[in-house]
Design a protein around this motif. Structure first.
Motif, PDB file in Angstrom:
ATOM      1  N   SER A  15       0.882  -1.156   0.073  1.00  0.00           N
ATOM      2  CA  SER A  15      -0.008   0.021  -0.047  1.00  0.00           C
ATOM      3  C   SER A  15       0.764   1.118  -0.122  1.00  0.00           C
ATOM      4  N   GLN A  16       2.075   1.312   0.798  1.00  0.00           N
ATOM      5  CA  GLN A  16       2.748   2.416   0.647  1.00  0.00           C
ATOM      6  C   GLN A  16       3.520   2.574  -0.541  1.00  0.00           C
ATOM      7  N   MET A  17       3.895   1.500  -1.370  1.00  0.00           N
ATOM      8  CA  MET A  17       4.590   1.700  -2.605  1.00  0.00           C
ATOM      9  C   MET A  17       3.463   2.166  -3.637  1.00  0.00           C
ATOM     10  N   GLN A  18       2.347   1.641  -3.589  1.00  0.00           N
ATOM     11  CA  GLN A  18       1.293   2.120  -4.523  1.00  0.00           C
ATOM     12  C   GLN A  18       0.871   3.630  -4.318  1.00  0.00           C
ATOM     13  N   SER A  19       0.846   3.964  -3.017  1.00  0.00           N
ATOM     14  CA  SER A  19       0.627   5.523  -2.609  1.00  0.00           C
ATOM     15  C   SER A  19       1.557   6.422  -3.279  1.00  0.00           C
ATOM     16  N   ARG A  20       2.895   5.862  -3.243  1.00  0.00           N
ATOM     17  CA  ARG A  20       3.859   6.650  -3.677  1.00  0.00           C
ATOM     18  C   ARG A  20       3.726   6.786  -5.194  1.00  0.00           C
ATOM     19  N   THR A  21       3.399   5.853  -5.974  1.00  0.00           N
ATOM     20  CA  THR A  21       3.211   5.848  -7.262  1.00  0.00           C
ATOM     21  C   THR A  21       2.247   6.678  -7.569  1.00  0.00           C
ATOM     22  N   LEU A  22       0.708   6.607  -7.063  1.00  0.00           N
ATOM     23  CA  LEU A  22      -0.189   7.105  -7.328  1.00  0.00           C
ATOM     24  C   LEU A  22      -0.323   8.782  -6.905  1.00  0.00           C
ATOM     25  N   SER A  23       0.819   9.055  -6.063  1.00  0.00           N
ATOM     26  CA  SER A  23       0.697  10.468  -5.703  1.00  0.00           C
ATOM     27  C   SER A  23       1.457  11.351  -6.522  1.00  0.00           C
ATOM     28  N   SER A  24       1.653  11.097  -7.764  1.00  0.00           N
ATOM     29  CA  SER A  24       2.473  11.901  -8.806  1.00  0.00           C
ATOM     30  C   SER A  24       1.545  13.053  -8.985  1.00  0.00           C
ATOM     31  N   THR A  25       2.311  14.232  -9.568  1.00  0.00           N
ATOM     32  CA  THR A  25       1.567  15.414  -9.552  1.00  0.00           C
ATOM     33  C   THR A  25       0.559  15.455 -10.667  1.00  0.00           C
ATOM     34  N   LEU A  26      -0.435  16.212 -10.129  1.00  0.00           N
ATOM     35  CA  LEU A  26      -1.730  16.532 -11.156  1.00  0.00           C
ATOM     36  C   LEU A  26      -1.309  17.683 -12.294  1.00  0.00           C
ATOM     37  N   ILE A  27      -1.760  17.432 -13.315  1.00  0.00           N
ATOM     38  CA  ILE A  27      -1.569  18.402 -14.216  1.00  0.00           C
ATOM     39  C   ILE A  27      -2.771  19.447 -14.252  1.00  0.00           C
ATOM     40  N   PRO A  28      -2.872  20.515 -13.881  1.00  0.00           N
ATOM     41  CA  PRO A  28      -4.202  21.534 -14.002  1.00  0.00           C
ATOM     42  C   PRO A  28      -4.924  21.563 -15.194  1.00  0.00           C
ATOM     43  N   THR A  29      -6.059  21.598 -14.900  1.00  0.00           N
ATOM     44  CA  THR A  29      -6.935  21.914 -16.190  1.00  0.00           C
ATOM     45  C   THR A  29      -8.151  22.816 -15.917  1.00  0.00           C
TER      46      THR A  29
END
Length: 271
Positions: A58-72
């Motif tokens: 879960s920790q590894m997945q959260s780091r992967t999914l926490s990449s920066t959002l591109i604004p729209t």
């Protein structure tokens, strides 16, 4: 054209992407537990090992999914999971030039490079009026039968890519492209449905304003934008001006409602 494609494919090394990342997480977690026990920790029971593994993954997945959002655009961002476009993800988008330009405007204004592949009717003058910076816009109107390789190569160096597939891609090609996007943290806006999409951005009922009793001209359009995502329990919808009478994109207010003038069914929407 053939030489250009060969060069892009060489730069991208498209068919050499390794699919080993799926097994690396569990292997790393097992190594973590083995090291923990070898370093003097108490021997874990089966239940404790499962709990430790789940926590580690879960920790590894959260780091992967926490990449920066591109604004729209804020009117659409509020409907998207996380409030923006996720880096390394694919979004399916209705075939609407205005909708695509609206999604591209904010990233472009923030300094991101954008590209449009396989959409020859994409108007750069209209895109500029919507806020897309033409100095950071790459156009490939006719990629031909190598469209997937071209899209993948451009995603290697561009932040946001719009592409319209002329043919259905194989499952293996879809998986390779998804892996490449995650590696390079590029966002792909695919016109039409696409497997493994993070979300689908679609247009509902469209109503134009400006036509009176036999006179006038089209001045504004209000539409329903709906985002259907894997992470949300139900679709999210909002009524927005696309654009309003001053050519601005903004949320629609109930106080602005008036008599209907011209309603366009969803399947007729293409602008």
């Amino acid at each position: 054209m053939s030489y250009a494609i060969d060069t892009l494919e060489h730069m991208f090394e498209y068919k050499q992407v390794s699919p080993a990342s799926a097994s690396s997480a569990s292997a790393t977690a097992e190594e973590f537990l083995a090291g923990r026990e070898a370093s003097g920790g108490a021997t874990l029971t089966a239940a404790e090992r499962v709990a430790e593994l789940q926590s580690r993954i879960s920790q590894m997945q959260s780091r992967t999914l926490s990449s920066t959002l591109i604004p729209t655009h804020p009117a659409i961002a509020s409907l998207l999971p996380g409030g923006g476009l996720q880096q390394g993800s694919v979004y399916s988008v209705d075939s609407s030039a205005m909708l695509l330009m609206t999604l591209l405007a904010a990233p472009s204004a923030a300094g991101s490079w954008c590209a449009v592949v396989g959409v020859p009717e994409f108007g750069i003058e209209a895109a500029q009026r919507f806020g897309v910076n033409l100095e950071r816009l790459v156009l490939v109107p006719h990629p031909g039968d190598q469209w997937l390789a071209v899209t993948a190569a451009i995603a290697d160096v561009v932040d946001v890519v719009v592409a319209r597939p002329p043919t259905r891609a194989s499952d293996s090609a879809v998986a390779r492209l998804a892996s490449r996007l995650r590696q390079r943290k590029s966002t792909l806006l695919m016109v039409g449905s696409w497997p493994q999409s993070e979300a689908m951005v679609s247009l509902g009922e469209s109503q134009w304003h400006g036509i009176g009793n036999g006179h006038g001209h089209l001045a504004a359009r209000e539409v329903t934008v709906t985002v259907t995502s894997k992470s949300a329990g139900r679709p999210r919808s909002a009524r927005i001006w696309l654009p309003d009478a001053s050519e601005q994109i903004r949320s629609y207010s109930v106080a602005e409602s008036g008599p209907a003038q011209l309603t366009v069914l969803p399947q007729q929407v293409s602008a």
